[in-house]
Design a protein around this motif. Structure first.
Motif, PDB file in Angstrom:
ATOM      1  N   CYS A   1       8.633 -10.421  -4.808  1.00  0.00           N
ATOM      2  CA  CYS A   1       9.060  -9.080  -4.406  1.00  0.00           C
ATOM      3  C   CYS A   1       8.180  -8.052  -5.103  1.00  0.00           C
ATOM      4  O   CYS A   1       7.555  -8.349  -6.131  1.00  0.00           O
ATOM      5  CB  CYS A   1      10.513  -8.822  -4.803  1.00  0.00           C
ATOM      6  SG  CYS A   1      11.739  -9.606  -3.734  1.00  0.00           S
ATOM      7  N   ALA A   2       8.174  -6.837  -4.580  1.00  0.00           N
ATOM      8  CA  ALA A   2       7.435  -5.750  -5.218  1.00  0.00           C
ATOM      9  C   ALA A   2       8.267  -5.045  -6.281  1.00  0.00           C
ATOM     10  O   ALA A   2       7.736  -4.262  -7.065  1.00  0.00           O
ATOM     11  CB  ALA A   2       6.987  -4.734  -4.173  1.00  0.00           C
ATOM     12  N   ILE A   3       9.569  -5.309  -6.292  1.00  0.00           N
ATOM     13  CA  ILE A   3      10.480  -4.698  -7.255  1.00  0.00           C
ATOM     14  C   ILE A   3      11.586  -5.693  -7.535  1.00  0.00           C
ATOM     15  O   ILE A   3      12.031  -6.406  -6.630  1.00  0.00           O
ATOM     16  CB  ILE A   3      11.044  -3.369  -6.698  1.00  0.00           C
ATOM     17  CG1 ILE A   3      11.831  -2.598  -7.754  1.00  0.00           C
ATOM     18  CG2 ILE A   3      11.890  -3.599  -5.449  1.00  0.00           C
ATOM     19  CD1 ILE A   3      12.159  -1.166  -7.324  1.00  0.00           C
TER      20      ILE A   3
ATOM     21  N   HIS B   1      13.417  -8.336   7.089  1.00  0.00           N
ATOM     22  CA  HIS B   1      14.199  -7.717   6.022  1.00  0.00           C
ATOM     23  C   HIS B   1      13.264  -7.435   4.856  1.00  0.00           C
ATOM     24  O   HIS B   1      12.712  -8.372   4.268  1.00  0.00           O
ATOM     25  CB  HIS B   1      15.338  -8.645   5.576  1.00  0.00           C
ATOM     26  CG  HIS B   1      16.498  -8.642   6.502  1.00  0.00           C
ATOM     27  ND1 HIS B   1      17.792  -8.908   6.081  1.00  0.00           N
ATOM     28  CD2 HIS B   1      16.585  -8.396   7.833  1.00  0.00           C
ATOM     29  CE1 HIS B   1      18.615  -8.832   7.127  1.00  0.00           C
ATOM     30  NE2 HIS B   1      17.904  -8.526   8.186  1.00  0.00           N
ATOM     31  N   THR B   2      13.088  -6.163   4.516  1.00  0.00           N
ATOM     32  CA  THR B   2      12.101  -5.799   3.503  1.00  0.00           C
ATOM     33  C   THR B   2      12.513  -4.552   2.737  1.00  0.00           C
ATOM     34  O   THR B   2      13.088  -3.629   3.310  1.00  0.00           O
ATOM     35  CB  THR B   2      10.724  -5.580   4.150  1.00  0.00           C
ATOM     36  OG1 THR B   2       9.790  -5.139   3.157  1.00  0.00           O
ATOM     37  CG2 THR B   2      10.792  -4.538   5.275  1.00  0.00           C
ATOM     38  N   ARG B   3      12.204  -4.535   1.462  1.00  0.00           N
ATOM     39  CA  ARG B   3      12.395  -3.337   0.630  1.00  0.00           C
ATOM     40  C   ARG B   3      11.063  -2.608   0.428  1.00  0.00           C
ATOM     41  O   ARG B   3      11.017  -1.538  -0.163  1.00  0.00           O
ATOM     42  CB  ARG B   3      12.990  -3.759  -0.718  1.00  0.00           C
ATOM     43  CG  ARG B   3      13.427  -2.604  -1.637  1.00  0.00           C
ATOM     44  CD  ARG B   3      14.777  -2.843  -2.204  1.00  0.00           C
ATOM     45  NE  ARG B   3      15.111  -2.123  -3.426  1.00  0.00           N
ATOM     46  CZ  ARG B   3      15.559  -0.868  -3.481  1.00  0.00           C
ATOM     47  NH1 ARG B   3      15.685  -0.159  -2.373  1.00  0.00           N
ATOM     48  NH2 ARG B   3      15.882  -0.327  -4.640  1.00  0.00           N
ATOM     49  N   MET B   4       9.974  -3.164   0.939  1.00  0.00           N
ATOM     50  CA  MET B   4       8.652  -2.609   0.677  1.00  0.00           C
ATOM     51  C   MET B   4       8.472  -1.164   1.142  1.00  0.00           C
ATOM     52  O   MET B   4       7.854  -0.368   0.431  1.00  0.00           O
ATOM     53  CB  MET B   4       7.576  -3.492   1.306  1.00  0.00           C
ATOM     54  CG  MET B   4       7.405  -4.828   0.629  1.00  0.00           C
ATOM     55  SD  MET B   4       6.575  -4.674  -0.951  1.00  0.00           S
ATOM     56  CE  MET B   4       5.043  -5.513  -0.601  1.00  0.00           C
ATOM     57  N   PRO B   5       8.966  -0.753   2.334  1.00  0.00           N
ATOM     58  CA  PRO B   5       8.774   0.655   2.721  1.00  0.00           C
ATOM     59  C   PRO B   5       9.402   1.630   1.726  1.00  0.00           C
ATOM     60  O   PRO B   5       8.989   2.790   1.663  1.00  0.00           O
ATOM     61  CB  PRO B   5       9.454   0.744   4.085  1.00  0.00           C
ATOM     62  CG  PRO B   5       9.436  -0.659   4.604  1.00  0.00           C
ATOM     63  CD  PRO B   5       9.627  -1.521   3.399  1.00  0.00           C
TER      64      PRO B   5
END
Length: 337
Positions: free
Chosen positions: A121-123, A191-195
């Motif tokens: 993940c990025a975070i 499903h992504t939190r990246m944006p």
């Protein structure tokens, strides 16, 4: 000319560079934000169990010196994660970790399947329900593609993780190419939190590849608080909308972060202005280490009832809970008024 039209087309290296320079230790984060009141020993102990990771572009949205900042609470390890957890909290709250399966495919519901693409993940959100998931023990998404080519796929595949956008552009194109060749597959959900966490990841080249797909594409992004929505996030969402794809948001109801109707209403309004419809408001999945984020069902129902009284129906997320083995998510109705 719109932001979506002017975004860099070949900037994969830019988001990778930002991620490489992300903050990865409690001490770094404390010094960056001037957080003199943080228990460093407790933070470092929790960090050892589930490492801190937060990009600078996300940190810029945190108020310096504010220990109760709602974004800080989502990313800062605390001693509360290592205290004894209440009954019902476990390392596998959704019973996803079958001891006899190494498949990257999770078949939870009829006519759709979830593909665990990566553990990265990025975070690192402190309430993550897969913080103890055995990613290293499962086969790759390529093995899942081979299985679906042989056996057939459901109507809808959900790309999950980790975060599927942690795959590079080349790997993502290979994955999409493979999915498009599977008979019977109609929809692809990402499903992504990246944006939200790393908006630079949403490049024009990425959007163009997804929007060119013959599959129906649905993006489900993840924002919990209106403070997370800044100009860069709005630009990333605009690029996705520019690709004529459906854009939804899911949030997790978190004590001390968004357990109040006012920020949730503001979040719904900001998301809609940016082109995303509120979709789900999740009750916390009962993962060990996150009990301090739990909001009671009674409080959750009261919050959603207040939201229903102040928002139009299309801006009201569905309050849901996921139960292991259930045929679908459980919708939690607001209390009688």
């Amino acid at each position: 000319m719109s932001t979506a039209q002017t975004a860099p087309k070949n900037d994969e290296q830019a988001w990778r560079d930002e991620l490489r320079h992300a903050i990865r230790s409690p001490r770094q984060l404390i010094e960056r934000l001037g957080l003199s009141e943080v228990n460093l020993d407790g933070a470092e102990t929790a960090h050892g169990d589930f490492p801190l990771l937060v990009p600078h572009s996300y940190i810029e949205r945190i108020e310096p010196g504010r220990i109760d900042d709602p974004l800080l609470r989502q990313v800062m390890p605390t001693a509360l994660e290592t205290t004894p957890q209440p009954a019902g909290f476990s390392t596998d709250p959704l019973a996803e970790q079958s001891p006899d399966s190494d498949s990257a495919i999770l078949q939870k519901y009829a006519n759709r399947a979830l593909l665990v693409t990566t553990g990265a993940c990025a975070i690192h959100c402190r309430y993550c329900f897969r913080r103890s998931y055995p990613y290293s023990q499962q086969n790759s998404w390529r093995a899942a593609l081979r299985y679906w080519h042989r056996e057939g796929a459901p109507e809808e595949v959900i790309l999950s993780g980790g975060d599927p956008l942690m795959l590079g552009d080349q790997a993502l194109c290979e994955l999409i190419d493979g999915l498009e060749q599977i008979a019977g597959l109609r929809r692809l959900r990402i499903h992504t939190r990246m944006p939200i966490a790393l908006p630079a990841r949403i490049t024009t080249a990425l959007v163009e590849r997804f929007s060119a797909s013959p599959l129906q594409i649905v993006w489900v992004v993840h924002a919990n608080h209106p403070q997370e929505i800044n100009d860069a996030v709005c630009a990333s969402l605009a690029r996705l909308r520019h690709g004529n794809m459906t854009l939804l948001n899911q949030s997790v109801l978190l004590r001390g972060v968004n357990d109040d109707p006012k920020p949730l209403a503001q979040l719904s309004e900001q998301l809609f202005s940016a082109g995303a419809l509120p979709y789900y408001l999740h009750q916390l999945d009962r993962i060990s280490g996150a009990a301090h984020f739990a909001v009671s069902p009674t409080t959750a129902s009261s919050i959603i009832a207040e939201l229903a009284a102040s928002l139009p129906g299309y801006l009201l997320p569905r309050l849901v809970r996921e139960d292991p083995g259930a045929a679908s998510k459980t919708t939690l109705a607001p209390p009688p008024r």
